[in-house]
Design an enzyme around this catalytic site. Structure first.
Site, PDB file in Angstrom:
ATOM      1  N   LYS A  76       4.327  66.454  -5.005  1.00  0.00           N
ATOM      2  CA  LYS A  76       4.188  67.920  -4.956  1.00  0.00           C
ATOM      3  C   LYS A  76       2.711  68.299  -4.806  1.00  0.00           C
ATOM      4  O   LYS A  76       2.355  69.181  -4.031  1.00  0.00           O
ATOM      5  CB  LYS A  76       4.795  68.560  -6.214  1.00  0.00           C
ATOM      6  CG  LYS A  76       6.319  68.583  -6.143  1.00  0.00           C
ATOM      7  CD  LYS A  76       6.995  68.827  -7.469  1.00  0.00           C
ATOM      8  CE  LYS A  76       8.505  68.608  -7.321  1.00  0.00           C
ATOM      9  NZ  LYS A  76       9.232  68.590  -8.585  1.00  0.00           N
TER      10      LYS A  76
ATOM     11  N   GLN B 279       8.220  70.194 -14.628  1.00  0.00           N
ATOM     12  CA  GLN B 279       8.971  69.039 -14.143  1.00  0.00           C
ATOM     13  C   GLN B 279      10.075  68.670 -15.142  1.00  0.00           C
ATOM     14  O   GLN B 279       9.811  68.496 -16.329  1.00  0.00           O
ATOM     15  CB  GLN B 279       8.004  67.856 -13.934  1.00  0.00           C
ATOM     16  CG  GLN B 279       8.650  66.640 -13.313  1.00  0.00           C
ATOM     17  CD  GLN B 279       9.167  66.901 -11.895  1.00  0.00           C
ATOM     18  OE1 GLN B 279       8.494  67.504 -11.078  1.00  0.00           O
ATOM     19  NE2 GLN B 279      10.388  66.458 -11.619  1.00  0.00           N
TER      20      GLN B 279
ATOM     21  N   ASP C  49      10.837  77.552  -8.752  1.00  0.00           N
ATOM     22  CA  ASP C  49      12.051  76.732  -8.734  1.00  0.00           C
ATOM     23  C   ASP C  49      13.284  77.612  -8.493  1.00  0.00           C
ATOM     24  O   ASP C  49      14.341  77.101  -8.128  1.00  0.00           O
ATOM     25  CB  ASP C  49      12.219  76.003 -10.081  1.00  0.00           C
ATOM     26  CG  ASP C  49      11.784  74.547  -9.995  1.00  0.00           C
ATOM     27  OD1 ASP C  49      11.784  74.002  -8.877  1.00  0.00           O
ATOM     28  OD2 ASP C  49      11.451  73.970 -11.043  1.00  0.00           O
TER      29      ASP C  49
END
Ligand code: NAP
Length: 334
Positions: free
Chosen positions: A91, A135, A158
Protein backbone atom coordinates in the site's frame (compact mmCIF):
# COMPACT_ATOMS: atom_id res chain seq x y z
CA UNK A 1 -10.19 10.29 -13.03
CA UNK A 2 -13.90 10.27 -12.40
CA UNK A 3 -14.66 6.85 -10.99
CA UNK A 4 -18.28 7.17 -10.02
CA UNK A 5 -20.02 4.90 -7.56
CA UNK A 6 -23.29 5.25 -9.42
CA UNK A 7 -24.07 4.46 -13.00
CA UNK A 8 -25.22 7.47 -14.97
CA UNK A 9 -26.90 7.84 -18.33
CA UNK A 10 -23.77 8.91 -20.20
CA UNK A 11 -21.89 5.86 -18.95
CA UNK A 12 -24.83 3.69 -19.93
CA UNK A 13 -24.86 5.08 -23.44
CA UNK A 14 -21.18 4.22 -23.80
CA UNK A 15 -21.89 0.57 -23.19
CA UNK A 16 -22.25 -1.58 -26.23
CA UNK A 17 -22.50 -5.31 -26.72
CA UNK A 18 -19.69 -7.67 -25.71
CA UNK A 19 -19.07 -8.73 -29.25
CA UNK A 20 -18.22 -5.27 -30.54
CA UNK A 21 -15.73 -4.62 -27.78
CA UNK A 22 -12.80 -6.96 -27.73
CA UNK A 23 -10.54 -4.63 -25.84
CA UNK A 24 -6.79 -4.67 -25.43
CA UNK A 25 -7.37 -4.93 -21.68
CA UNK A 26 -8.41 -8.53 -22.07
CA UNK A 27 -6.77 -11.44 -23.82
CA UNK A 28 -8.13 -14.70 -25.09
CA UNK A 29 -7.62 -18.03 -23.35
CA UNK A 30 -8.12 -21.46 -24.72
CA UNK A 31 -9.40 -23.50 -21.83
CA UNK A 32 -10.08 -27.14 -22.33
CA UNK A 33 -12.59 -29.15 -20.42
CA UNK A 34 -13.87 -32.62 -21.10
CA UNK A 35 -16.67 -31.23 -23.23
CA UNK A 36 -15.74 -27.83 -24.57
CA UNK A 37 -13.02 -25.51 -25.74
CA UNK A 38 -13.53 -21.92 -24.78
CA UNK A 39 -12.32 -18.69 -26.18
CA UNK A 40 -13.14 -16.73 -23.02
CA UNK A 41 -11.44 -13.40 -22.74
CA UNK A 42 -9.19 -13.04 -19.74
CA UNK A 43 -9.79 -9.74 -17.98
CA UNK A 44 -6.31 -8.48 -17.15
CA UNK A 45 -6.63 -6.90 -13.70
CA UNK A 46 -2.95 -6.05 -13.53
CA UNK A 47 -3.11 -4.01 -16.70
CA UNK A 48 -6.36 -2.27 -15.76
CA UNK A 49 -5.01 -1.45 -12.28
CA UNK A 50 -1.89 0.02 -13.85
CA UNK A 51 -4.02 2.17 -16.15
CA UNK A 52 -5.97 3.44 -13.12
CA UNK A 53 -2.79 4.21 -11.18
CA UNK A 54 -1.54 6.29 -14.12
CA UNK A 55 -4.81 8.24 -14.18
CA UNK A 56 -4.53 8.85 -10.42
CA UNK A 57 -0.90 10.00 -10.75
CA UNK A 58 -1.95 12.52 -13.42
CA UNK A 59 -4.69 13.88 -11.14
CA UNK A 60 -2.25 14.14 -8.25
CA UNK A 61 0.08 16.26 -10.40
CA UNK A 62 -2.85 18.52 -11.22
CA UNK A 63 -3.90 18.84 -7.56
CA UNK A 64 -0.33 19.72 -6.60
CA UNK A 65 0.07 22.27 -9.40
CA UNK A 66 -3.31 23.95 -9.06
CA UNK A 67 -3.96 23.73 -5.34
CA UNK A 68 -0.62 22.87 -3.70
CA UNK A 69 -2.30 19.79 -2.29
CA UNK A 70 -0.83 16.29 -1.93
CA UNK A 71 -3.25 13.47 -1.06
CA UNK A 72 -2.14 11.58 2.06
CA UNK A 73 -2.91 8.04 3.20
CA UNK A 74 -2.24 6.84 6.75
CA UNK A 75 -1.89 3.15 7.48
CA UNK A 76 -2.08 1.85 11.04
CA UNK A 77 -0.51 -1.53 11.66
CA UNK A 78 -0.76 -3.31 15.01
CA UNK A 79 1.37 -6.38 15.61
CA UNK A 80 3.93 -8.28 13.59
CA UNK A 81 1.89 -10.49 11.23
CA UNK A 82 3.99 -11.09 8.13
CA UNK A 83 1.01 -11.03 5.73
CA UNK A 84 -0.20 -7.70 7.18
CA UNK A 85 3.31 -6.25 6.93
CA UNK A 86 3.43 -7.29 3.25
CA UNK A 87 0.01 -5.71 2.53
CA UNK A 88 1.02 -2.49 4.29
CA UNK A 89 4.32 -2.35 2.38
CA UNK A 90 2.50 -2.71 -0.96
CA UNK A 91 0.00 0.00 0.00
CA UNK A 92 2.87 2.36 0.86
CA UNK A 93 4.59 1.48 -2.43
CA UNK A 94 1.33 2.21 -4.27
CA UNK A 95 1.12 5.61 -2.53
CA UNK A 96 4.67 6.51 -3.55
CA UNK A 97 4.05 5.50 -7.18
CA UNK A 98 1.13 7.88 -7.62
CA UNK A 99 2.75 10.75 -5.70
CA UNK A 100 0.76 10.53 -2.46
CA UNK A 101 2.24 11.32 0.90
CA UNK A 102 2.20 8.23 3.01
CA UNK A 103 1.87 8.17 6.80
CA UNK A 104 2.25 5.10 8.91
CA UNK A 105 2.17 4.02 12.51
CA UNK A 106 3.36 0.58 13.55
CA UNK A 107 2.30 -0.43 17.03
CA UNK A 108 3.45 -3.55 18.89
CA UNK A 109 1.21 -6.59 19.32
CA UNK A 110 0.84 -5.56 22.99
CA UNK A 111 -0.59 -2.11 22.16
CA UNK A 112 -3.77 -1.27 24.05
CA UNK A 113 -7.06 -0.29 22.45
CA UNK A 114 -6.59 3.22 23.83
CA UNK A 115 -3.19 3.50 22.11
CA UNK A 116 -4.69 2.51 18.74
CA UNK A 117 -7.62 4.89 19.23
CA UNK A 118 -5.22 7.74 20.01
CA UNK A 119 -3.34 7.14 16.74
CA UNK A 120 -6.59 7.05 14.74
CA UNK A 121 -7.77 10.27 16.39
CA UNK A 122 -4.50 12.02 15.60
CA UNK A 123 -4.85 11.07 11.93
CA UNK A 124 -8.52 12.17 12.01
CA UNK A 125 -7.42 15.67 12.94
CA UNK A 126 -4.36 15.83 10.66
CA UNK A 127 -5.36 17.93 7.60
CA UNK A 128 -2.62 16.32 5.48
CA UNK A 129 -4.22 12.90 5.89
CA UNK A 130 -7.17 12.24 3.57
CA UNK A 131 -7.52 8.52 4.11
CA UNK A 132 -7.00 6.27 7.14
CA UNK A 133 -6.66 2.53 6.86
CA UNK A 134 -6.42 0.27 9.88
CA UNK A 135 -4.86 -2.98 8.72
CA UNK A 136 -7.02 -5.96 9.71
CA UNK A 137 -7.08 -8.28 11.52
CA UNK A 138 -6.23 -6.51 14.75
CA UNK A 139 -4.86 -8.51 17.71
CA UNK A 140 -7.65 -10.35 19.53
CA UNK A 141 -7.60 -8.16 22.66
CA UNK A 142 -8.56 -5.09 20.58
CA UNK A 143 -12.19 -4.38 19.72
CA UNK A 144 -12.04 -4.05 15.94
CA UNK A 145 -15.46 -2.45 15.66
CA UNK A 146 -14.60 0.27 18.18
CA UNK A 147 -11.43 1.13 16.25
CA UNK A 148 -13.13 1.17 12.83
CA UNK A 149 -15.99 3.29 14.19
CA UNK A 150 -13.42 5.82 15.37
CA UNK A 151 -12.17 6.48 11.82
CA UNK A 152 -13.66 9.73 10.55
CA UNK A 153 -16.29 9.02 7.91
CA UNK A 154 -14.57 11.61 5.70
CA UNK A 155 -11.34 9.55 5.79
CA UNK A 156 -12.92 6.07 5.69
CA UNK A 157 -11.11 4.96 2.51
CA UNK A 158 -11.90 1.30 3.24
CA UNK A 159 -15.57 2.26 2.91
CA UNK A 160 -16.56 0.06 5.85
CA UNK A 161 -18.36 2.74 7.88
CA UNK A 162 -22.08 1.91 8.25
CA UNK A 163 -23.02 5.35 6.92
CA UNK A 164 -21.04 4.78 3.74
CA UNK A 165 -22.55 1.30 3.31
CA UNK A 166 -26.02 2.70 4.08
CA UNK A 167 -25.68 5.43 1.45
CA UNK A 168 -24.51 2.82 -1.06
CA UNK A 169 -27.72 0.86 -0.48
CA UNK A 170 -30.13 3.81 -0.64
CA UNK A 171 -31.42 5.27 -3.85
CA UNK A 172 -30.57 8.91 -4.31
CA UNK A 173 -27.64 8.77 -1.89
CA UNK A 174 -24.00 8.86 -2.85
CA UNK A 175 -21.51 7.28 -0.43
CA UNK A 176 -18.25 9.12 0.01
CA UNK A 177 -16.33 5.84 -0.19
CA UNK A 178 -17.13 2.36 -1.48
CA UNK A 179 -15.25 -0.75 -0.27
CA UNK A 180 -12.24 -1.25 -2.53
CA UNK A 181 -12.53 -4.89 -3.63
CA UNK A 182 -16.15 -4.80 -4.84
CA UNK A 183 -15.54 -1.43 -6.51
CA UNK A 184 -12.56 -3.07 -8.23
CA UNK A 185 -14.89 -5.79 -9.60
CA UNK A 186 -17.18 -3.15 -11.09
CA UNK A 187 -14.26 -1.29 -12.63
CA UNK A 188 -13.09 -4.52 -14.27
CA UNK A 189 -16.54 -4.96 -15.81
CA UNK A 190 -16.94 -1.37 -16.93
CA UNK A 191 -13.46 -0.97 -18.34
CA UNK A 192 -13.95 -4.22 -20.27
CA UNK A 193 -17.14 -2.61 -21.69
CA UNK A 194 -19.34 -5.30 -20.23
CA UNK A 195 -22.94 -4.26 -20.04
CA UNK A 196 -24.39 -4.49 -16.51
CA UNK A 197 -27.78 -2.79 -16.86
CA UNK A 198 -30.62 -5.23 -17.43
CA UNK A 199 -28.43 -8.28 -16.82
CA UNK A 200 -28.99 -11.09 -14.33
CA UNK A 201 -26.16 -11.03 -11.79
CA UNK A 202 -25.37 -13.50 -9.03
CA UNK A 203 -23.02 -12.68 -6.17
CA UNK A 204 -21.75 -15.73 -4.30
CA UNK A 205 -21.06 -14.50 -0.77
CA UNK A 206 -22.60 -11.75 1.37
CA UNK A 207 -19.77 -10.47 3.55
CA UNK A 208 -19.80 -6.81 4.60
CA UNK A 209 -16.55 -6.15 2.78
CA UNK A 210 -17.13 -7.93 -0.55
CA UNK A 211 -20.41 -9.72 -1.28
CA UNK A 212 -22.90 -7.25 0.19
CA UNK A 213 -21.42 -4.08 -1.36
CA UNK A 214 -20.82 -5.93 -4.67
CA UNK A 215 -24.53 -6.79 -4.84
CA UNK A 216 -25.47 -3.16 -4.10
CA UNK A 217 -23.09 -1.82 -6.74
CA UNK A 218 -24.54 -4.17 -9.36
CA UNK A 219 -28.09 -3.21 -8.42
CA UNK A 220 -27.20 0.49 -8.57
CA UNK A 221 -26.15 -0.19 -12.15
CA UNK A 222 -29.55 -1.71 -12.93
CA UNK A 223 -28.64 -5.39 -12.84
CA UNK A 224 -31.14 -7.82 -11.34
CA UNK A 225 -29.18 -9.29 -8.48
CA UNK A 226 -29.42 -12.53 -6.51
CA UNK A 227 -27.12 -13.28 -3.58
CA UNK A 228 -26.10 -16.87 -2.90
CA UNK A 229 -24.71 -17.69 0.57
CA UNK A 230 -23.87 -20.68 2.75
CA UNK A 231 -27.53 -21.37 3.54
CA UNK A 232 -28.70 -21.25 -0.08
CA UNK A 233 -29.71 -24.82 -0.96
CA UNK A 234 -29.45 -24.54 -4.75
CA UNK A 235 -26.56 -22.17 -5.40
CA UNK A 236 -25.41 -23.82 -8.62
CA UNK A 237 -28.89 -23.74 -10.13
CA UNK A 238 -29.32 -20.04 -9.31
CA UNK A 239 -25.85 -19.17 -10.53
CA UNK A 240 -26.48 -20.91 -13.87
CA UNK A 241 -29.05 -18.21 -14.66
CA UNK A 242 -26.52 -15.41 -14.27
CA UNK A 243 -25.09 -13.29 -17.07
CA UNK A 244 -22.58 -11.94 -14.53
CA UNK A 245 -21.15 -13.93 -11.62
CA UNK A 246 -19.10 -12.40 -8.82
CA UNK A 247 -17.67 -15.19 -6.70
CA UNK A 248 -16.60 -14.20 -3.17
CA UNK A 249 -17.24 -17.17 -0.92
CA UNK A 250 -13.73 -17.94 0.34
CA UNK A 251 -14.06 -21.60 -0.75
CA UNK A 252 -11.31 -22.79 -3.07
CA UNK A 253 -12.65 -23.55 -6.58
CA UNK A 254 -16.20 -24.07 -5.29
CA UNK A 255 -17.83 -22.49 -8.34
CA UNK A 256 -17.31 -25.22 -10.91
CA UNK A 257 -18.17 -25.26 -14.62
CA UNK A 258 -21.71 -26.48 -14.00
CA UNK A 259 -22.48 -23.26 -12.09
CA UNK A 260 -21.76 -21.18 -15.19
CA UNK A 261 -24.07 -20.37 -18.09
CA UNK A 262 -22.50 -20.35 -21.57
CA UNK A 263 -21.36 -16.80 -22.33
CA UNK A 264 -21.50 -15.57 -18.71
CA UNK A 265 -18.97 -13.10 -17.34
CA UNK A 266 -17.11 -14.45 -14.30
CA UNK A 267 -15.34 -12.26 -11.75
CA UNK A 268 -13.41 -14.32 -9.20
CA UNK A 269 -12.62 -12.46 -5.98
CA UNK A 270 -11.29 -15.48 -4.10
CA UNK A 271 -7.70 -15.92 -3.01
CA UNK A 272 -7.03 -19.35 -1.53
CA UNK A 273 -3.72 -21.11 -0.99
CA UNK A 274 -3.91 -24.82 -1.84
CA UNK A 275 -1.15 -27.36 -1.26
CA UNK A 276 0.95 -28.03 -4.33
CA UNK A 277 4.19 -29.92 -3.70
CA UNK A 278 5.24 -29.33 -7.32
CA UNK A 279 5.78 -25.62 -6.60
CA UNK A 280 8.75 -24.06 -4.83
CA UNK A 281 6.58 -22.68 -2.02
CA UNK A 282 4.59 -25.90 -1.66
CA UNK A 283 1.33 -24.13 -2.44
CA UNK A 284 -0.38 -22.19 -5.19
CA UNK A 285 -3.10 -19.57 -5.22
CA UNK A 286 -6.51 -20.39 -6.63
CA UNK A 287 -9.77 -18.49 -6.71
CA UNK A 288 -13.27 -19.37 -5.58
CA UNK A 289 -13.94 -20.45 -9.18
CA UNK A 290 -12.60 -23.58 -10.87
CA UNK A 291 -10.88 -21.61 -13.59
CA UNK A 292 -10.40 -24.24 -16.32
CA UNK A 293 -14.03 -25.34 -16.18
CA UNK A 294 -15.52 -21.85 -15.92
CA UNK A 295 -13.29 -20.51 -18.71
CA UNK A 296 -14.65 -23.24 -20.96
CA UNK A 297 -18.06 -21.63 -20.71
CA UNK A 298 -17.53 -17.95 -19.92
CA UNK A 299 -17.24 -15.09 -22.38
CA UNK A 300 -15.00 -13.16 -19.98
CA UNK A 301 -13.21 -14.33 -16.85
CA UNK A 302 -10.71 -12.97 -14.33
CA UNK A 303 -7.65 -15.04 -13.42
CA UNK A 304 -6.29 -15.64 -9.91
CA UNK A 305 -3.82 -14.12 -9.33
CA UNK A 306 -3.87 -11.08 -11.60
CA UNK A 307 -7.60 -10.36 -11.72
CA UNK A 308 -9.42 -8.67 -8.84
CA UNK A 309 -6.36 -8.63 -6.52
CA UNK A 310 -4.44 -5.76 -8.17
CA UNK A 311 -7.64 -3.71 -8.33
CA UNK A 312 -8.03 -3.52 -4.55
CA UNK A 313 -4.98 -1.27 -4.03
CA UNK A 314 -5.85 0.78 -7.13
CA UNK A 315 -9.30 1.43 -5.62
CA UNK A 316 -7.76 2.31 -2.26
CA UNK A 317 -5.62 4.93 -3.99
CA UNK A 318 -8.67 6.17 -5.85
CA UNK A 319 -10.60 6.49 -2.59
CA UNK A 320 -7.74 8.48 -1.06
CA UNK A 321 -7.75 10.83 -4.05
CA UNK A 322 -11.50 11.16 -3.59
CA UNK A 323 -10.95 12.00 0.10
CA UNK A 324 -8.43 14.69 -0.86
CA UNK A 325 -10.82 16.21 -3.40
CA UNK A 326 -13.62 16.13 -0.84
CA UNK A 327 -11.39 17.96 1.68
CA UNK A 328 -10.50 20.53 -0.97
CA UNK A 329 -14.14 21.07 -1.96
CA UNK A 330 -15.15 21.63 1.66
CA UNK A 331 -12.48 24.35 1.98
CA UNK A 332 -13.74 26.27 -1.05
CA UNK A 333 -16.54 28.70 -0.05
CA UNK A 334 -19.81 27.97 -1.89
P1 NAP B 1 -16.01 -14.17 4.16
O1 NAP B 1 -16.16 -13.00 5.07
O2 NAP B 1 -15.53 -15.46 4.71
O3 NAP B 1 -17.45 -14.41 3.49
C1 NAP B 1 -17.68 -15.52 2.69
C2 NAP B 1 -19.10 -15.48 2.19
O4 NAP B 1 -19.29 -16.62 1.35
C3 NAP B 1 -20.14 -15.55 3.29
O5 NAP B 1 -21.21 -14.68 2.99
C4 NAP B 1 -20.59 -17.00 3.26
O6 NAP B 1 -21.97 -17.18 3.56
C5 NAP B 1 -20.40 -17.36 1.80
N1 NAP B 1 -20.17 -18.78 1.67
C6 NAP B 1 -19.32 -19.55 2.38
N2 NAP B 1 -19.43 -20.83 2.00
C7 NAP B 1 -20.37 -20.87 1.04
C8 NAP B 1 -20.96 -21.91 0.27
N3 NAP B 1 -20.60 -23.18 0.42
N4 NAP B 1 -21.91 -21.58 -0.64
C9 NAP B 1 -22.30 -20.32 -0.81
N5 NAP B 1 -21.79 -19.27 -0.10
C10 NAP B 1 -20.84 -19.57 0.82
O7 NAP B 1 -15.08 -13.84 2.94
P2 NAP B 1 -14.76 -12.42 2.23
O8 NAP B 1 -13.95 -11.58 3.13
O9 NAP B 1 -16.01 -11.87 1.65
O10 NAP B 1 -13.82 -12.94 1.06
C11 NAP B 1 -14.29 -13.79 0.04
C12 NAP B 1 -13.11 -14.25 -0.81
O11 NAP B 1 -12.51 -13.14 -1.41
C13 NAP B 1 -12.00 -14.94 -0.03
O12 NAP B 1 -11.45 -15.95 -0.86
C14 NAP B 1 -10.99 -13.84 0.20
O13 NAP B 1 -9.67 -14.34 0.34
C15 NAP B 1 -11.14 -13.06 -1.06
N6 NAP B 1 -10.78 -11.64 -0.98
C16 NAP B 1 -10.00 -11.14 -1.96
C17 NAP B 1 -9.68 -9.79 -1.96
C18 NAP B 1 -8.85 -9.27 -3.08
O14 NAP B 1 -8.29 -8.20 -2.96
N7 NAP B 1 -8.79 -9.98 -4.20
C19 NAP B 1 -10.14 -8.94 -0.96
C20 NAP B 1 -10.99 -9.48 0.04
C21 NAP B 1 -11.31 -10.83 0.01
P3 NAP B 1 -22.61 -16.85 5.01
O15 NAP B 1 -22.78 -15.37 5.03
O16 NAP B 1 -23.89 -17.58 4.98
O17 NAP B 1 -21.62 -17.34 6.02
Amino acid sequence: MALSHRHNASQRSKHVSHQRHRQSLSVRVNACSSSAISTAQIIDGKKIAEEIRKEIAAEVQKLKAEHGMTPGLAVVLVGERKDSQTYVASKKKGCAEVGFESFGTDLPETATEEMVLKVVQEYNSNPNVHGILVQLPLPKHINERRILDAVSIEKDVDGFHPTNIGCLGMRGREPLFVPCTPMGCIELLERSKILIAGKRAVVVGRSNIVGLPASMLLQNRDATVTVVHSRTPNGAEICREADIVIAACGQAEMVTGDWIKHGAVVIDVGINAVNDPSTKKGYRLVGDVKFSEAAAKASYITPVPGGVGPMTIAMLLNNTLRGAKHALASKIPK
